[in-house]
Scaffold this active site. Structure first.
Site: not given
Length: 255
Positions: A52, A54, A56-57, A109, A127, A165
């Site tokens: 996805h 985001h 942080d990914h 998400h 996530d 995570h």
């Protein structure tokens, strides 16, 4: 073949599935630095999978492509991910080196969230599904997320659940508040605590373990239904409301 969890930020995992020659599939590299450090030790990125948009990914992709300009990047069809070389979605199948992957759409998400399944039974779910938990609903609806979780739950029980995570112990605290009499949950919590005490990841989990311990995969279980009914002070209208209230409960939960 070996699976390695490269740590990033506070609690992210960048997954690296590595063959005997050191060629690696890299999943959700929010930060390029751990991958570059691993490459200095012999890991060679053969491709990137993104679940996805985001940061942080996917935030490390540009730097990885700068280092390896021909690196293929498989990602959802979402303009918020600018560095993809291959757009994939529901039903897509592809081969990366010796590994075969299939793609499942798992909105909730985010609306364009996908999961990758294959490569000897690994599930890279970003996530959407966590060990004993699930992702927050930033863009999707409870019905969408419940449907996505049920799609993942239908995979074989020995599937290795590779989440984005290290949330296991925090999720366990909530799960035990909802389902305190669950012996499988108690054992998994003790196991996870021992892993963290030893400095080890609690992941991957297995889908069989999640089906026994994760309240978000067990909305039809009597204990989960009863806990939500008590919280609502009435019977939930249906299983979607059971899930939605469970997710709201988790959003505000403090151990």
């Amino acid at each position: 073949m070996r699976l390695t969890a490269l740590t990033a930020f506070e609690d992210n995992y960048i997954w690296a599935l590595v063959d005997d020659e050191g060629n690696a599939v890299i999943v959700d590299p929010g930060d390029a630095a751990p991958v570059l450090a691993a490459s200095d030790l012999g890991l060679w990125p053969a491709g990137v999978l993104l679940t996805h948009h985001h940061p942080d990914h996917c935030g490390g992709v540009a730097a990885l492509r700068e280092r390896w300009p021909t690196l293929p990047v498989f990602a959802p069809d979402d303009p918020r991910i600018p560095h993809a070389t291959e757009r994939v979605g529901e039903g897509s199948r592809f081969q990366l080196n010796s590994w075969d992957f299939s793609v499942l759409a798992v909105p909730g998400h985010t609306l364009s969230h996908i999961a990758f399944h294959g490569a000897a039974g690994h599930l890279f779910c970003g996530d959407t599904l966590f060990s004993m938990g699930c992702g927050r609903l930033f863009e999707g609806t409870p019905a969408q997320m419940l449907g996505s979780l049920e799609r993942l739950a239908a995979l074989p029980g020995d599937t290795a659940v590779c989440c984005g995570h290290e949330y296991t112990l925090a999720n366990a605290a909530f799960a035990r508040a909802v389902d305190p009499a669950n012996d499988a949950l108690r054992r998994r919590t003790e196991e996870a605590q021992a892993m963290r005490n030893a400095g080890r990841p609690t992941l991957p989990s297995t889908l069989a373990t999640e089906l026994a311990t994760n309240p978000f995969l067990r909305v039809d279980a009597p204990a989960i239904h009863a806990a939500v009914a008590t919280r609502l002070d009435r019977e939930p209208a249906d299983r979607v409301e059971t899930f939605a209230e469970l997710r709201r409960w988790k959003d505000g939960f403090r151990a």
